[in-house]
Structures are given as C-alpha cells and as structure tokens.
Write a protein that holds these residues in place. Structure first.
Motif, PDB file in Angstrom:
ATOM      1  N   LEU A   1       1.063  -1.411  -0.040  1.00 38.93           N
ATOM      2  CA  LEU A   1       0.025   0.108  -0.106  1.00 38.93           C
ATOM      3  C   LEU A   1       0.996   1.307   0.057  1.00 38.93           C
ATOM      4  CD1 LEU A   1      -2.743  -1.137   2.536  1.00 38.93           C
ATOM      5  CD2 LEU A   1      -2.902  -0.834   0.065  1.00 38.93           C
ATOM      6  N   GLY A   2       1.911   1.061   0.751  1.00 32.74           N
ATOM      7  CA  GLY A   2       3.173   2.036   0.692  1.00 32.74           C
ATOM      8  C   GLY A   2       3.502   2.592  -0.799  1.00 32.74           C
ATOM      9  N   ASP A   3       3.834   1.515  -1.404  1.00 38.24           N
ATOM     10  CA  ASP A   3       4.221   1.463  -2.923  1.00 38.24           C
ATOM     11  C   ASP A   3       3.127   2.553  -3.873  1.00 38.24           C
ATOM     12  OD1 ASP A   3       6.696   0.467  -2.112  1.00 38.24           O
ATOM     13  OD2 ASP A   3       6.338  -1.616  -2.965  1.00 38.24           O
ATOM     14  N   LEU A   4       1.947   1.803  -3.630  1.00 32.88           N
ATOM     15  CA  LEU A   4       0.593   2.466  -4.304  1.00 32.88           C
ATOM     16  C   LEU A   4       0.737   3.757  -4.041  1.00 32.88           C
ATOM     17  CD1 LEU A   4      -1.278   1.586  -6.338  1.00 32.88           C
ATOM     18  CD2 LEU A   4      -2.955   1.158  -4.649  1.00 32.88           C
ATOM     19  N   TYR A   5       0.869   4.084  -2.706  1.00 32.44           N
ATOM     20  CA  TYR A   5       0.702   5.712  -2.415  1.00 32.44           C
ATOM     21  C   TYR A   5       1.855   6.615  -3.011  1.00 32.44           C
ATOM     22  CZ  TYR A   5       0.156   9.635   0.826  1.00 32.44           C
ATOM     23  OH  TYR A   5      -0.196  10.830   1.317  1.00 32.44           O
ATOM     24  N   LEU A   6       2.770   5.606  -3.024  1.00 38.36           N
ATOM     25  CA  LEU A   6       4.268   6.640  -3.815  1.00 38.36           C
ATOM     26  C   LEU A   6       3.692   6.939  -5.096  1.00 38.36           C
ATOM     27  CD1 LEU A   6       6.879   7.472  -4.233  1.00 38.36           C
ATOM     28  CD2 LEU A   6       7.498   4.936  -4.495  1.00 38.36           C
ATOM     29  N   GLN A   7       3.021   5.924  -5.955  1.00 41.85           N
ATOM     30  CA  GLN A   7       2.619   6.421  -7.228  1.00 41.85           C
ATOM     31  C   GLN A   7       1.620   7.581  -7.419  1.00 41.85           C
ATOM     32  OE1 GLN A   7       3.964   4.987 -10.047  1.00 41.85           O
ATOM     33  NE2 GLN A   7       5.038   3.991  -8.447  1.00 41.85           N
ATOM     34  N   ILE A   8       0.864   7.641  -6.236  1.00 42.56           N
ATOM     35  CA  ILE A   8       0.202   8.870  -5.893  1.00 42.56           C
ATOM     36  C   ILE A   8       0.801  10.180  -5.836  1.00 42.56           C
ATOM     37  CG2 ILE A   8      -1.947   9.912  -4.820  1.00 42.56           C
ATOM     38  CD1 ILE A   8      -2.637   7.110  -4.064  1.00 42.56           C
ATOM     39  N   LEU A   9       1.826   9.962  -5.013  1.00 48.59           N
ATOM     40  CA  LEU A   9       2.495  11.413  -4.214  1.00 48.59           C
ATOM     41  C   LEU A   9       3.433  11.737  -5.869  1.00 48.59           C
ATOM     42  CD1 LEU A   9       3.909  10.120  -1.120  1.00 48.59           C
ATOM     43  CD2 LEU A   9       2.106  11.509  -1.517  1.00 48.59           C
ATOM     44  N   LEU A  10       3.861  10.497  -6.610  1.00 47.68           N
ATOM     45  CA  LEU A  10       4.779  10.929  -7.646  1.00 47.68           C
ATOM     46  C   LEU A  10       3.912  11.837  -8.702  1.00 47.68           C
ATOM     47  CD1 LEU A  10       6.959   7.808  -8.312  1.00 47.68           C
ATOM     48  CD2 LEU A  10       7.604  10.202  -7.852  1.00 47.68           C
ATOM     49  N   HIS A  11       2.651  11.065  -9.067  1.00 48.78           N
ATOM     50  CA  HIS A  11       1.622  11.784 -10.170  1.00 48.78           C
ATOM     51  C   HIS A  11       1.295  13.141  -9.551  1.00 48.78           C
ATOM     52  CE1 HIS A  11       1.188   8.644 -13.305  1.00 48.78           C
ATOM     53  NE2 HIS A  11       1.338   7.912 -12.030  1.00 48.78           N
TER      54      HIS A  11
ATOM     55  N   VAL B   1      -5.973  16.355  -4.819  1.00 52.61           N
ATOM     56  CA  VAL B   1      -6.523  14.968  -4.837  1.00 52.61           C
ATOM     57  C   VAL B   1      -7.262  14.494  -3.640  1.00 52.61           C
ATOM     58  CG1 VAL B   1      -5.505  12.500  -4.969  1.00 52.61           C
ATOM     59  CG2 VAL B   1      -4.283  14.432  -6.081  1.00 52.61           C
ATOM     60  N   PHE B   2      -6.807  14.984  -2.553  1.00 50.03           N
ATOM     61  CA  PHE B   2      -7.569  14.852  -1.146  1.00 50.03           C
ATOM     62  C   PHE B   2      -8.989  15.317  -1.396  1.00 50.03           C
ATOM     63  CE2 PHE B   2      -3.082  14.578   1.029  1.00 50.03           C
ATOM     64  CZ  PHE B   2      -3.035  13.436   0.825  1.00 50.03           C
ATOM     65  N   GLU B   3      -8.871  16.477  -1.773  1.00 53.11           N
ATOM     66  CA  GLU B   3     -10.281  17.369  -1.801  1.00 53.11           C
ATOM     67  C   GLU B   3     -11.387  16.607  -2.635  1.00 53.11           C
ATOM     68  OE1 GLU B   3     -12.127  21.803  -2.645  1.00 53.11           O
ATOM     69  OE2 GLU B   3     -10.326  21.273  -3.748  1.00 53.11           O
ATOM     70  N   LYS B   4     -10.702  16.133  -3.548  1.00 54.60           N
ATOM     71  CA  LYS B   4     -11.820  15.666  -4.762  1.00 54.60           C
ATOM     72  C   LYS B   4     -12.228  14.274  -4.187  1.00 54.60           C
ATOM     73  CE  LYS B   4      -9.884  17.097  -9.049  1.00 54.60           C
ATOM     74  NZ  LYS B   4     -11.308  17.931  -9.707  1.00 54.60           N
ATOM     75  N   LEU B   5     -11.156  13.522  -3.462  1.00 53.27           N
ATOM     76  CA  LEU B   5     -11.530  12.246  -2.995  1.00 53.27           C
ATOM     77  C   LEU B   5     -12.894  12.526  -1.824  1.00 53.27           C
ATOM     78  CD1 LEU B   5     -11.391   9.227  -2.210  1.00 53.27           C
ATOM     79  CD2 LEU B   5      -9.593   9.736  -0.901  1.00 53.27           C
ATOM     80  N   SER B   6     -12.555  13.298  -0.975  1.00 54.01           N
ATOM     81  CA  SER B   6     -13.436  13.766   0.184  1.00 54.01           C
ATOM     82  C   SER B   6     -14.730  14.412  -0.368  1.00 54.01           C
ATOM     83  CB  SER B   6     -12.856  15.024   0.945  1.00 54.01           C
ATOM     84  OG  SER B   6     -11.811  14.403   1.549  1.00 54.01           O
ATOM     85  N   ASP B   7     -14.794  14.811  -1.380  1.00 54.52           N
ATOM     86  CA  ASP B   7     -15.971  15.369  -1.951  1.00 54.52           C
ATOM     87  C   ASP B   7     -16.765  14.279  -2.497  1.00 54.52           C
ATOM     88  OD1 ASP B   7     -15.445  18.065  -1.437  1.00 54.52           O
ATOM     89  OD2 ASP B   7     -14.743  18.548  -3.564  1.00 54.52           O
ATOM     90  N   LYS B   8     -16.208  13.322  -3.251  1.00 54.52           N
ATOM     91  CA  LYS B   8     -16.892  11.981  -3.778  1.00 54.52           C
ATOM     92  C   LYS B   8     -17.243  11.292  -2.631  1.00 54.52           C
ATOM     93  CE  LYS B   8     -14.787  10.304  -7.332  1.00 54.52           C
ATOM     94  NZ  LYS B   8     -13.677   9.607  -8.100  1.00 54.52           N
ATOM     95  N   LEU B   9     -16.735  10.841  -1.762  1.00 56.32           N
ATOM     96  CA  LEU B   9     -17.115  10.058  -0.487  1.00 56.32           C
ATOM     97  C   LEU B   9     -18.154  10.626   0.111  1.00 56.32           C
ATOM     98  CD1 LEU B   9     -13.542   9.038   1.160  1.00 56.32           C
ATOM     99  CD2 LEU B   9     -15.063   7.609   0.104  1.00 56.32           C
TER     100      LEU B   9
END
Length: 497
Positions: free
Chosen positions: A284-294, A309-317
């Motif tokens: 999961l850390g490796d997957l999070y790294l991809q998010i951070l890089l992008h 990214v955090f805002e869009k996710l929060s709004d969607k949830l």
C-alpha cells in the motif's frame, strides 16, 4: 444598553490580571464566572467582589457542550437592558467555547472581548520553548489521532482529570512510543502552585496531582517518528524531484509511470490474496508512492496538487454517501446492497451532469469503465455488446473463431518479413477471443491466469531443483532432459508456493 464584557482571569495569579479587567470586576456590574474553581477567585472574594458562577450547570448537563450553550443563553438573557461582566479562566478567546456561542448567538446584545492572559504564555515560559518552532494546541477532551503532527510541539489543554489523561495517553500512543517523554505542567504562572514533571508517556494517567490547571506538553518527534505522518513521504518525493534529487525520479512523467501504477495495484492484490498484513502495508505504501509522484509532477506543471487529490476524494466520498453525510437525513441504507445502490445512483448522476457526458451521443458501451485491467475491460465490452444481441450463439463458435485467429497470428509469425503492427494486431485478436471464450465458459480469466502462473512457478521450481541436484549448469543440460524434468513435475505432488 445591553452589553456583556467578557474578561479573562489569566492563568490564576491576581498580579497577572490586566488593569482594565480588574477595574471591570470592581466596577459594580453583575459579575458571572464560568467556574469559581480558579486560583484567583479567592483573591476576588478577599477584595469584596461579589459574583455568581455557572458551576451548578456542570452537575446537571450531559456534556460540556450542553453546559457552554446553556451559559451563553443565560448570559444573553440576563444582559438585556444592562451591562454585565462574564469572566473566564485564561483568555476569553483561548479554548473558551461558551464565548464562541456568545459571539455567534448575540443579536441585540453587544459582546465586548476585553482580553486577558492565556495559559500559553506562562506554560511556554516554564517549559522554555518558543512557539515559533511550531506549536499545535489541542483539546484533551476531544483529541483525535488525525490531529497529531509529530513534527511540531504539542500542547494539550483541558486535561483536568486522570480519566482525560488516560484518553490522551491512548491517543498519543498511536503515534508515539510508550516511553516517549512528555511533560505535565500544573498551574503555570501561579506563584506557589506551579508544578512540572517529565515522565514516560505510559505513566501520564498515573499522576495523582492532575487537576483543572493541568496542561500536557509533547515535544516534536525526530525524523523517525515523522515518517509515520502522511505528509512526510510527500515531502521526500518533492525533494527527489527537485534539482539535485534523484535522476530517475526527475525523469519520470505521467506516461512513464503508468505501468508502475498498474503493477503496484496488482502487488496490493497479491498481498491480499496471500493474507500477509505486513506485505499489504508495504505494498500500500508503494501504491501511495505512485499517487505522490503523479501529484508532484502535476503540481510542477501547475495542473493540480496533492491537496486537490485529497479534496476530490473527500467530495466524492461525501457525495456518494448521502446516507451517512447527508444533512436532511432522508436517505437511508439498511444493508450493503442498498448502500451500493445509492453509490451507483450518485455516480450515475455525476456522469449525467458532466459536460463530457452531455456532449457525447449515447452508446451501448458508455457504461463500460476503462479504468481496469485490459482483460476486465474486454469482458465488459463483450457483455454490453451481447446485451443487444451482438454475440456468438454458443461456445463452440467462439472456439472456432479462436482457431481462426491463432492461424492468422501464425501466418504473421512465420512471414518472411514481419510487420510488427500487423503482428501486434493479430496477437490482440487472439487475446480478445480468449476473453470471449472465458466469458462463455463462465471462467474468471484473471483468476485462471493467476492459477496458471502459480502452477508454472511450482513446476519450474521442481525443474530447477533437479538441475541443481545433477550438479550441472543450466547451459549443460540438454532440452530433452529439461522436458523430462518438466513432465516429472506435472505428475509429482509439488506443494503450493
């Protein structure tokens, strides 16, 4: 004239009272104390200042918020047509919820904040720290682990009872080690009552002198502790992408990283399949790294940031869970199936309201989600086409089509001069037809291929063991011997890897 003068009694020493506050308390207006449990109150009594307190409310209300609302309502009612003084510990605007309710609800009553000294000044003086280094003030009665930032000092107020200290301790232990040093400060700035002691975190609720004047100080953690904070790896990625960082990371683009995002998602799925929690945390850390890089690459281009990214996710949830976050309370989900239906309904509404969706003509394939593995998308496309009758009649027809596609691929493979574009196209046709056959036979192609991968790995491991047992190098073992080892592996009972 309806006026409420709100004054602060400071940390507890009469000498720390501002002159104006002292004058208002002695000015003849009715004086109300949020609580009489404060060191300076005895000094006020000796000076002949009469007052009323709201302490009885603490015995009758269900929680502190109810007390503070009741205090504000009583003060606003009492102040009609007169001036009154409302005195609180410390500073009126420092951890005083009743004052916030006063400011919010006052309409025809003027609320004047007259000031006072907060507990922060004497606490920082006693600790010998400068808040400019980074100081986070938290309420001990409502602490949440998400609020804790280990890279800055923490000052935790409202730790007025060992029970509250116990709750604070358990919350802190989710971030800090049990032995982490914390400093407990009592009655800072009150002559003759000050007390300070540094103890291991696990002993926080064992002190017998914790009371309403207690504050807990947690010094900023070192780099190792900060690594447990979600923003720490984001800062590392930012450093990797800056001049002087990592040449490989600096070279990457959204397009070059695309295969890694897919790969890391599969690694997560594999860890889940293996039931390995430690491996899952790592993947999961490796997957999070991809998010951070992008997110970092996009930030550098001015497209979006990690916060977006955090805002869009929060709004969607929030948007897709009206049964949890909805204000009207009209939506309910009594089962996982109903919750899933609400999610799908909200998602469909989003798609229908988008400019892209409105601009495109409706297609049978519009509902296919392309953000999946190529095999999964192929199956989804075939299912949607089959719903309108575009399909084979029976699996035997698909099998015949597969033979045809394999022959066409063979022609390209054996051609005197290969055309890489045509070869890729014919190979893709074979794969697409294989997916079609799997669909007709109701087989999960991903699961089937995963099983084949594991079977190959088991059998190859057997061949490898036989080669090692022979004492020969791989290059010295002939093809016939390797085939014999492989056939032996097929009939041997080889344990699952």
């Amino acid at each position: 004239m309806s006026i409420i003068h709100v004054v602060g009694l400071g940390p507890g020493d009469l000498d720390s009272l501002p002159v104006r506050t002292h004058r208002l308390l002695r000015g003849g207006h009715p004086v109300f104390l949020r609580t009489a449990v404060h060191p300076v109150v005895e000094d006020l009594r000796r000076e002949g200042i009469s007052f009323s307190s709201f302490d009885p409310l603490y015995e009758t209300a269900d929680d502190f918020d109810q007390v503070y609302r009741a205090i504000a309502a009583a003060l606003l009612e009492t102040a009609r047509g007169q001036e009154i003084v409302y005195a609180v510990p410390g500073h009126p605007l420092m951890a005083e919820q009743s004052v916030q309710y006063l400011l919010r609800d006052a309409k025809d009553v003027e609320v004047r904040i007259e000031g006072g000294q907060s507990f922060i000044d004497p606490v920082c003086t006693l600790l010998g720290i400068d808040p400019i280094e980074g100081l986070l003030l938290l309420d001990g009665t409502a602490m949440q682990v998400q609020q804790i930032t280990p890279g800055v000092h923490l000052l935790i107020a409202q730790v007025f009872h060992p029970r509250v200290a116990g709750d604070v301790k358990l919350t802190l232990m989710e971030v800090f080690p049990d032995e982490y040093p914390v400093t407990v400060v009592r009655a800072a700035g009150v002559s003759g009552m000050e007390r300070m002691e540094t103890i291991p975190l696990y002993e926080l609720d064992r002190l017998d002198w914790i009371d309403h004047l207690t504050t807990v100080f947690v010094p900023a953690g070192d780099a190792h502790l900060q690594r447990r904070d979600a923003w720490y790896p984001a800062r590392l990625v930012e450093r990797l992408r800056r001049p002087g960082g990592c040449p490989w990371d600096r070279k990457q683009t959204h397009e070059s990283l695309r295969p890694y995002a897919i790969e890391e998602a599969y690694e997560v799925a594999d860890a889940i399949d293996r039931g390995d929690p430690d491996a899952l945390a790592d993947e999961l850390g490796d997957l999070y790294l991809q998010i951070l890089l992008h997110a970092q690459i996009a930030s550098e281009a001015g497209d979006f940031t990690l916060r977006d990214v955090f805002e869009k996710l929060s709004d969607k949830l929030i948007r897709r869970h009206p049964h949890v976050f909805g204000e009207d309370g009209g939506t309910r989900a009594r089962s996982p199936e109903e919750a899933e239906a609400i999610w799908a309904e909200q998602k469909a509404a989003e798609a229908g309201g988008s400019s892209q969706g409105a601009a495109q003509a409706h297609s049978v394939l519009d509902e296919v989600r392309w953000g999946k593995s190529a095999f999964a998308v192929a199956k989804a496309l075939q299912v949607k086409a089959a719903e309108v009758g575009f399909d084979w009649d029976k699996p035997e027809d698909v099998l015949e089509k597969l033979r045809e596609e394999v022959e066409e691929l063979a022609d390209e493979v054996t051609a005197a001069q290969r055309d890489e574009e045509k070869l890729t196209d014919e190979f893709a046709d074979v794969l697409f037809t294989v997916v079609n056959l799997a669909r007709w036979l109701e087989l999960d192609i991903e699961k089937s291929l995963s099983a084949a991968n594991r079977k190959f790995a088991r059998r190859f491991a057997y061949v490898e063991s036989q080669v090692k047992a022979s004492g020969l190098a791989w290059s010295d073992v002939d093809v016939n011997t390797l085939e014999r080892y492989w056939n032996d592996a097929k009939i041997s009972r080889i344990p699952e890897r």
